[in-house]
Write a protein that holds these residues in place. Structure first.
Motif, PDB file in Angstrom:
ATOM      1  N   SER A  49      -9.674  -0.415  -3.068  1.00  0.00           N
ATOM      2  CA  SER A  49      -9.686   0.316  -4.333  1.00  0.00           C
ATOM      3  C   SER A  49      -8.283   0.277  -4.935  1.00  0.00           C
ATOM      4  O   SER A  49      -7.284   0.309  -4.212  1.00  0.00           O
ATOM      5  CB  SER A  49     -10.139   1.757  -4.122  1.00  0.00           C
ATOM      6  OG  SER A  49      -9.261   2.415  -3.258  1.00  0.00           O
ATOM      7  N   PRO A  50      -8.186   0.205  -6.255  1.00  0.00           N
ATOM      8  CA  PRO A  50      -6.873   0.032  -6.896  1.00  0.00           C
ATOM      9  C   PRO A  50      -5.919   1.210  -6.712  1.00  0.00           C
ATOM     10  O   PRO A  50      -4.718   1.067  -6.893  1.00  0.00           O
ATOM     11  CB  PRO A  50      -7.203  -0.129  -8.376  1.00  0.00           C
ATOM     12  CG  PRO A  50      -8.657  -0.321  -8.465  1.00  0.00           C
ATOM     13  CD  PRO A  50      -9.274   0.134  -7.209  1.00  0.00           C
ATOM     14  N   ASP A  51      -6.431   2.380  -6.344  1.00  0.00           N
ATOM     15  CA  ASP A  51      -5.534   3.514  -6.189  1.00  0.00           C
ATOM     16  C   ASP A  51      -4.868   3.574  -4.814  1.00  0.00           C
ATOM     17  O   ASP A  51      -4.081   4.470  -4.547  1.00  0.00           O
ATOM     18  CB  ASP A  51      -6.264   4.822  -6.467  1.00  0.00           C
ATOM     19  CG  ASP A  51      -7.441   5.053  -5.532  1.00  0.00           C
ATOM     20  OD1 ASP A  51      -7.947   4.060  -4.975  1.00  0.00           O
ATOM     21  OD2 ASP A  51      -7.845   6.218  -5.369  1.00  0.00           O
ATOM     22  N   THR A  52      -5.147   2.621  -3.929  1.00  0.00           N
ATOM     23  CA  THR A  52      -4.531   2.625  -2.605  1.00  0.00           C
ATOM     24  C   THR A  52      -3.318   1.706  -2.507  1.00  0.00           C
ATOM     25  O   THR A  52      -2.596   1.781  -1.528  1.00  0.00           O
ATOM     26  CB  THR A  52      -5.542   2.191  -1.530  1.00  0.00           C
ATOM     27  OG1 THR A  52      -6.007   0.882  -1.836  1.00  0.00           O
ATOM     28  CG2 THR A  52      -6.694   3.165  -1.447  1.00  0.00           C
ATOM     29  N   TYR A  53      -3.101   0.848  -3.485  1.00  0.00           N
ATOM     30  CA  TYR A  53      -1.947  -0.051  -3.435  1.00  0.00           C
ATOM     31  C   TYR A  53      -1.245  -0.068  -4.775  1.00  0.00           C
ATOM     32  O   TYR A  53      -1.777   0.367  -5.791  1.00  0.00           O
ATOM     33  CB  TYR A  53      -2.344  -1.464  -3.008  1.00  0.00           C
ATOM     34  CG  TYR A  53      -3.295  -2.166  -3.947  1.00  0.00           C
ATOM     35  CD1 TYR A  53      -2.823  -2.959  -4.977  1.00  0.00           C
ATOM     36  CD2 TYR A  53      -4.670  -2.050  -3.791  1.00  0.00           C
ATOM     37  CE1 TYR A  53      -3.683  -3.608  -5.832  1.00  0.00           C
ATOM     38  CE2 TYR A  53      -5.538  -2.694  -4.630  1.00  0.00           C
ATOM     39  CZ  TYR A  53      -5.042  -3.471  -5.663  1.00  0.00           C
ATOM     40  OH  TYR A  53      -5.906  -4.101  -6.505  1.00  0.00           O
TER      41      TYR A  53
ATOM     42  N   TYR B 245       0.835  -1.190   0.000  1.00  0.00           N
ATOM     43  CA  TYR B 245       0.000   0.000   0.000  1.00  0.00           C
ATOM     44  C   TYR B 245       0.878   1.251   0.000  1.00  0.00           C
ATOM     45  O   TYR B 245       2.070   1.194   0.276  1.00  0.00           O
ATOM     46  CB  TYR B 245      -0.927   0.006   1.222  1.00  0.00           C
ATOM     47  CG  TYR B 245      -2.021  -1.029   1.115  1.00  0.00           C
ATOM     48  CD1 TYR B 245      -3.250  -0.704   0.588  1.00  0.00           C
ATOM     49  CD2 TYR B 245      -1.808  -2.336   1.517  1.00  0.00           C
ATOM     50  CE1 TYR B 245      -4.253  -1.639   0.472  1.00  0.00           C
ATOM     51  CE2 TYR B 245      -2.802  -3.288   1.400  1.00  0.00           C
ATOM     52  CZ  TYR B 245      -4.019  -2.931   0.878  1.00  0.00           C
ATOM     53  OH  TYR B 245      -5.010  -3.870   0.751  1.00  0.00           O
ATOM     54  N   TYR B 246       0.262   2.394  -0.306  1.00  0.00           N
ATOM     55  CA  TYR B 246       0.970   3.665  -0.317  1.00  0.00           C
ATOM     56  C   TYR B 246       1.070   4.275   1.075  1.00  0.00           C
ATOM     57  O   TYR B 246       1.569   5.375   1.231  1.00  0.00           O
ATOM     58  CB  TYR B 246       0.271   4.666  -1.247  1.00  0.00           C
ATOM     59  CG  TYR B 246       0.390   4.293  -2.704  1.00  0.00           C
ATOM     60  CD1 TYR B 246       1.611   4.372  -3.355  1.00  0.00           C
ATOM     61  CD2 TYR B 246      -0.712   3.856  -3.418  1.00  0.00           C
ATOM     62  CE1 TYR B 246       1.733   4.029  -4.681  1.00  0.00           C
ATOM     63  CE2 TYR B 246      -0.603   3.514  -4.749  1.00  0.00           C
ATOM     64  CZ  TYR B 246       0.613   3.602  -5.381  1.00  0.00           C
ATOM     65  OH  TYR B 246       0.735   3.260  -6.699  1.00  0.00           O
TER      66      TYR B 246
END
Length: 153
Positions: A136-140, A114-115
């Motif tokens: 959601s795909p934008d968190t990892y 993850y970010y």
């Protein structure tokens, strides 16, 4: 019925200005060649191991010129000509930092990186694995390959 407790005021320590201490400047009267740590950082410099040469007074003490500033909001001023360029980390140091951050941001169950740092001490896994939903795909970082390194520089 109990009586409300009276609050005791914090005792203010007033120290008169003296010649033995560092010189103090108000925010609008700092001479050329002196800068705070933050200003040095913006210039790409560091104090270089030198001690401060002056004190930047806080806003409150600007109204009391006869007293020395002893508040925690005061700043220290350093000489710009003695400052050194900031050190840049080596590639090995950046790799070590990346491995440490990867350990904090990778879920041991789903192996997603993850970010942000995960609550591994309390939960042990990421929130989607703990609560049972799809993240959601934008968190990892969407990578099928094993995490090798993603250097900052």
């Amino acid at each position: 019925m109990t009586r409300p407790r009276k609050k005791r005021r914090a005792e203010v320590r007033r120290v008169p200005r003296s010649d033995g201490r560092l010189p103090e400047y108000d925010r609008s009267a700092v001479p050329e060649g002196l800068a705070t740590r933050r200003q040095l950082r913006e210039m790409g410099l560091s104090p270089g191991g030198h001690d401060p040469v002056a004190v930047l007074r806080c806003k409150l003490c600007a109204t009391r010129p006869q007293w020395s500033c002893a508040h925690p909001t005061r700043g220290y001023l350093f000489r710009v000509d003695l400052a050194r360029p900031k050190r840049t980390p080596t590639l090995a140091q950046e790799e070590a930092l990346d491995r440490a951050m990867a350990a904090r941001s990778t879920c041991p169950r789903c192996c997603r990186r993850y970010y942000f740092c995960l609550p591994l001490r309390t939960q042990g896994v990421c929130d989607p694995c703990d609560k049972g939903y799809e993240p959601s795909p934008d968190t990892y970082m969407a990578s099928t390959a094993p995490v090798v390194h993603r250097l900052a520089a």
